[in-house]
Enzyme design. Sequence first.
Site, PDB file in Angstrom:
ATOM      1  N   TYR A  22       8.037   2.058  -7.523  1.00  0.00           N
ATOM      2  CA  TYR A  22       7.431   0.718  -7.576  1.00  0.00           C
ATOM      3  C   TYR A  22       7.032   0.363  -9.014  1.00  0.00           C
ATOM      4  CZ  TYR A  22       7.107   1.426  -2.513  1.00  0.00           C
ATOM      5  OH  TYR A  22       7.407   1.671  -1.197  1.00  0.00           O
ATOM      6  N   GLU A  76       0.857  -1.184   0.000  1.00  0.00           N
ATOM      7  CA  GLU A  76       0.000   0.000   0.000  1.00  0.00           C
ATOM      8  C   GLU A  76       0.895   1.236   0.000  1.00  0.00           C
ATOM      9  OE1 GLU A  76      -0.785  -2.213   2.715  1.00  0.00           O
ATOM     10  OE2 GLU A  76      -2.502  -3.147   1.736  1.00  0.00           O
TER      11      GLU A  76
END
Length: 168
Positions: free
Chosen positions: A126, A114
């Site tokens: 990411y 998250e």
Amino acid sequence: MTAPPAAAIDIRRLTYADLPQVVAIERRAFTSPWSLAMFVLELSKPTGICLAAEIPASAGEPELGGYMICSRYDTVWHVMNVAVDPTQRRRGIATAMIQSLLARVERDAQLTLEVRQSNTGAIRLYESFGFRSAGVRRRYYQDNGEDALVMWRTPATLRGSLDDVPGT
Ligand SMILES: CC(C)(COP(=O)(O)OP(=O)(O)OC[C@H]1O[C@@H](n2cnc3c(N)ncnc32)[C@H](O)[C@@H]1OP(=O)(O)O)[C@@H](O)C(=O)NCCC(=O)NCCS
């Protein structure tokens, strides 16, 4: 401004002896930092992958530049915490830790995390490793009620689809 690359980043397992430095970085990196007890709990889990990034310090002794905590829940790896010392950012330290994590998990591993919707730098990081946004957890962060993006890296996200992502 982008800092010059760290001369040598050494990635190794995080140990209990690192925790004073970890907590110091954590407090500078997050508005709602983890407690020492939370790190102790994660380090005590035998299936987790907890990494330290060491960099050469000016005095010669290596120092902790960042850390990563990843837990395994059933077949899924959950990246729980990633932080880099504010003075050492944009030198590839988080990149080196993610590369090391990916080298330690199965080739077809499923990983999830998250991230705050406003954390565009982390999201870009990411995404560069094939993580893709697969949903939103509304008001996930209690300090300001911000939503979390739920990101996954799976064999499917690496092919550009979300086919094998749980819950999609
Ligand atoms: C997010 C974080 C871990 C990145 O660590 P880092 O060591 O600086 O990251 P890297 O140097 O490996 O960055 C790799 C790439 O990610 C992207 N990136 C990282 N930080 C960025 C930022 N602040 N803004 C824009 N892009 C960023 C860039 O594409 C970067 O490549 P570049 O420097 O060649 O442009 C670090 O900023 C941090 O500790 N932030 C506070 C804690 C946090 O938000 N953790 C993540 C919670 S989910």
